[in-house]
Design an enzyme around this catalytic site. Structure first.
Site, PDB file in Angstrom:
ATOM      1  N   VAL A  13      -2.536   6.750  -4.964  1.00 26.96           N
ATOM      2  CA  VAL A  13      -1.819   7.619  -3.918  1.00 26.96           C
ATOM      3  C   VAL A  13      -1.030   9.023  -5.123  1.00 26.96           C
ATOM      4  O   VAL A  13      -1.345  10.063  -4.838  1.00 26.96           O
ATOM      5  CB  VAL A  13      -0.981   7.230  -3.000  1.00 26.96           C
ATOM      6  N   LYS A 102       5.135   2.600   4.141  1.00 28.98           N
ATOM      7  CA  LYS A 102       5.540   2.284   5.716  1.00 28.98           C
ATOM      8  C   LYS A 102       6.252   0.922   5.858  1.00 28.98           C
ATOM      9  O   LYS A 102       7.017   0.402   6.761  1.00 28.98           O
ATOM     10  CB  LYS A 102       4.190   1.918   6.478  1.00 28.98           C
ATOM     11  N   GLU A 126       5.016  11.674   6.590  1.00 30.56           N
ATOM     12  CA  GLU A 126       3.681  11.599   7.452  1.00 30.56           C
ATOM     13  C   GLU A 126       2.552  10.677   6.695  1.00 30.56           C
ATOM     14  O   GLU A 126       1.812   9.851   7.400  1.00 30.56           O
ATOM     15  CB  GLU A 126       2.994  12.969   7.071  1.00 30.56           C
ATOM     16  N   VAL A 129       1.736   6.397   8.073  1.00 34.12           N
ATOM     17  CA  VAL A 129       0.998   5.908   9.064  1.00 34.12           C
ATOM     18  C   VAL A 129      -0.314   6.779   9.168  1.00 34.12           C
ATOM     19  O   VAL A 129      -0.190   7.973   9.185  1.00 34.12           O
ATOM     20  CB  VAL A 129       1.913   6.206  10.317  1.00 34.12           C
ATOM     21  N   ILE A 133      -4.357  11.141   8.511  1.00 35.42           N
ATOM     22  CA  ILE A 133      -4.246  11.754  10.014  1.00 35.42           C
ATOM     23  C   ILE A 133      -2.718  12.251  10.205  1.00 35.42           C
ATOM     24  O   ILE A 133      -1.809  11.432  10.134  1.00 35.42           O
ATOM     25  CB  ILE A 133      -4.560  10.523  10.769  1.00 35.42           C
ATOM     26  N   GLY A 184     -13.736  -3.447  -2.659  1.00 37.60           N
ATOM     27  CA  GLY A 184     -12.297  -2.545  -2.702  1.00 37.60           C
ATOM     28  C   GLY A 184     -11.755  -2.347  -1.463  1.00 37.60           C
ATOM     29  O   GLY A 184     -10.780  -1.407  -1.403  1.00 37.60           O
ATOM     30  N   GLU A 187      -7.814  -6.122  -0.271  1.00 33.52           N
ATOM     31  CA  GLU A 187      -7.080  -6.646  -1.155  1.00 33.52           C
ATOM     32  C   GLU A 187      -7.536  -8.068  -1.750  1.00 33.52           C
ATOM     33  O   GLU A 187      -7.726  -8.751  -0.934  1.00 33.52           O
ATOM     34  CB  GLU A 187      -5.590  -6.591  -0.903  1.00 33.52           C
ATOM     35  N   LYS A 202       3.286  -0.097  10.929  1.00 31.37           N
ATOM     36  CA  LYS A 202       3.061   1.157  11.334  1.00 31.37           C
ATOM     37  C   LYS A 202       3.265   1.470  12.881  1.00 31.37           C
ATOM     38  O   LYS A 202       3.998   2.594  13.225  1.00 31.37           O
ATOM     39  CB  LYS A 202       1.403   1.541  11.316  1.00 31.37           C
ATOM     40  N   GLY A 301      -6.808   5.833   1.232  1.00 33.05           N
ATOM     41  CA  GLY A 301      -7.555   6.310   0.254  1.00 33.05           C
ATOM     42  C   GLY A 301      -6.611   7.276  -0.436  1.00 33.05           C
ATOM     43  O   GLY A 301      -5.686   7.922   0.119  1.00 33.05           O
TER      44      GLY A 301
END
Length: 428
Positions: A13, A102, A126, A129, A133, A184, A187, A202, A301
């Site tokens: 990320v 989260k 944002e 969760v 989206i 992938g 985990e 979440k 992702g």
């Protein structure tokens, strides 16, 4: 006035966020004002997919959160510690925070909300969760005039991917999980995903925003997908359902007011969530006066999550530049009471149950009588075939109080003709 970022973590990320911030093709005018000032990493020598000056990288994460030059701390390292301590230290040092974490928010939200309120800083989440989206800000802004009744979500891509493949291929859970790990999508330790813990984090955050109260994570009922078999998926299909891991937060009209739970669920094929497959997420919000609204898209992702992180950064930059307040998802939840959660025994829902019984006359009648004695009304009860010497009986109930249904099952387990109850799933 430039805005200096301190980014904690340069994994999937973090790298995606830096790439987006550096992308000259992404022409948001506010990007000109953002400087990637410090980036905290575990190792300085690791090869990376982004190019940053050596002076920007540091292994001293604490130095970033106390640096007077840093305006916004972006926490994308994940995990509970040191993420929680670093977020709190950043807040104490007057930094605004953007986080995708989260797990930390659902467990330590109280502490973080209160500290942010006291320091007068923003905490934006944002990305915590639903990946890319946008659902947090819509709940706090666009939908804020609505009385939200229910949030029903597919909010874990790993489990949705596994269940989708089990459905299309007729495969076993363990086989698809092993494949998902290799690809992938899961985990090496899949516990948080397949046991429903990630979805519980979440839905606790979403419920807190939707119902204006804090949620104790231990009050969220949590059941994963390990026990879902290809047999149940095949029977669900015949009955007109698909099986999904749903996270549900629902306002109950009587007191106590909220039901909040995560569990595999038989979803009618006509329902909007039934067609959400693969690693996609979807969150269905129902309220008055709006009715139903569904948010759909990639739930994880680098790209999607970085999109949400960067939009929070730009919202903060806009607020800092104009000295106007931005609606803060966390600050508006501070100093509230805890939501009262309905015990699962009080839940009213439908059930699907599969029994293995000895092939004896009168077994179905006996099951029906026992359910009737406990106030359980049956929609259907059919013998579907045999597993070896044992007859397989599938029962679907009408709406029933879960406690009554469990009492009926406890009695049925004592019947000499009943070998086992291999499956018990709720129906939407």
């Amino acid at each position: 006035m430039g805005v200096k970022l301190g980014i904690l973590g340069l994994g999937t990320v973090g790298t995606g966020t830096v790439q987006l911030l550096q992308n000259s093709g992404f022409r948001h005018p506010l990007l000109q004002e953002v400087e990637i000032y410090r980036v905290g990493v575990r190792s300085l020598d690791k090869p990376r997919a982004v190019t940053l000056p050596q002076t920007v990288l540091t292994t001293d994460l604490e130095a970033i959160v106390i640096d007077p030059e840093v305006d916004i701390v972006v926490e994308v390292m994940g995990g509970l510690e040191p993420a929680r301590s670093l977020i709190l230290k950043a807040i104490q040092n007057g930094k605004h925070v953007v986080t995708a974490n989260k797990a930390a928010i659902s467990r330590f939200g109280d502490e973080i909300f209160s500290a942010a309120n006291q320091a007068g800083v923003y905490v934006m989440l944002e990305a915590a969760v639903g990946g890319g989206i946008p659902v947090i800000q819509p709940l706090k802004q666009s939908l804020s005039v609505n009385r939200i009744h229910t949030i029903t979500g597919i909010i874990n891509g790993t489990t949705n991917y596994i269940l989708s493949r089990m459905q299309t291929e007729g495969s076993n859970f363990s086989d698809v999980l092993a494949d998902a790990q290799q690809l992938g999508y899961a985990e090496a330790d899949p516990t948080a995903d397949v046991d429903g813990l990630d979805a519980a984090d979440k839905i606790a955050i979403l419920a807190s925003l939707a119902f204006g109260g804090r949620i104790k994570l231990e009050d969220v009922y949590c059941e994963g997908i390990r026990q879902v078999s290809k047999t149940d998926i095949a029977y669900a299909e015949k009955l007109g359902f698909v099986i999904k891991l749903l996270a549900i937060a629902k306002r109950i009209t009587s007191s106590p007011p909220i039901s909040i739970r995560v569990h595999p669920t038989l979803v009618p094929k006509a329902h909007p969530l039934a067609s959400i497959n693969g690693v996609n997420n979807a969150i269905l919000v129902e309220g008055e006066p709006i009715g139903q609204v569904m948010f759909f898209g990639p739930g994880a992702g680098a790209g999607p999550t970085a999109s949400a992180v960067t939009s929070d950064i730009l919202n903060l930059v806009a607020a800092l530049q104009t000295s106007t307040a931005v609606p803060n998802p966390l600050l508006t939840c501070a100093h509230q009471d805890y939501c009262q959660i309905v015990p699962m025994a009080e839940l009213i829902t439908r059930f699907y149950t599969r029994f293995l019984t000895k092939d004896q006359p009168g077994v179905i009648g006996k099951l029906g009588t026992c359910f009737g004695n406990h106030g359980v009304s049956l929609e259907s009860i059919v013998q579907t075939g045999f597993q070896g010497e044992l007859a397989e009986i599938v029962v679907v109930t009408h709406d029933v109080r879960e406690g009554d249904f469990r009492q009926a099952l406890a009695e049925i387990r004592t019947f000499a003709g009943v070998d086992s109850i291999p499956s018990l799933l709720r129906v939407l």
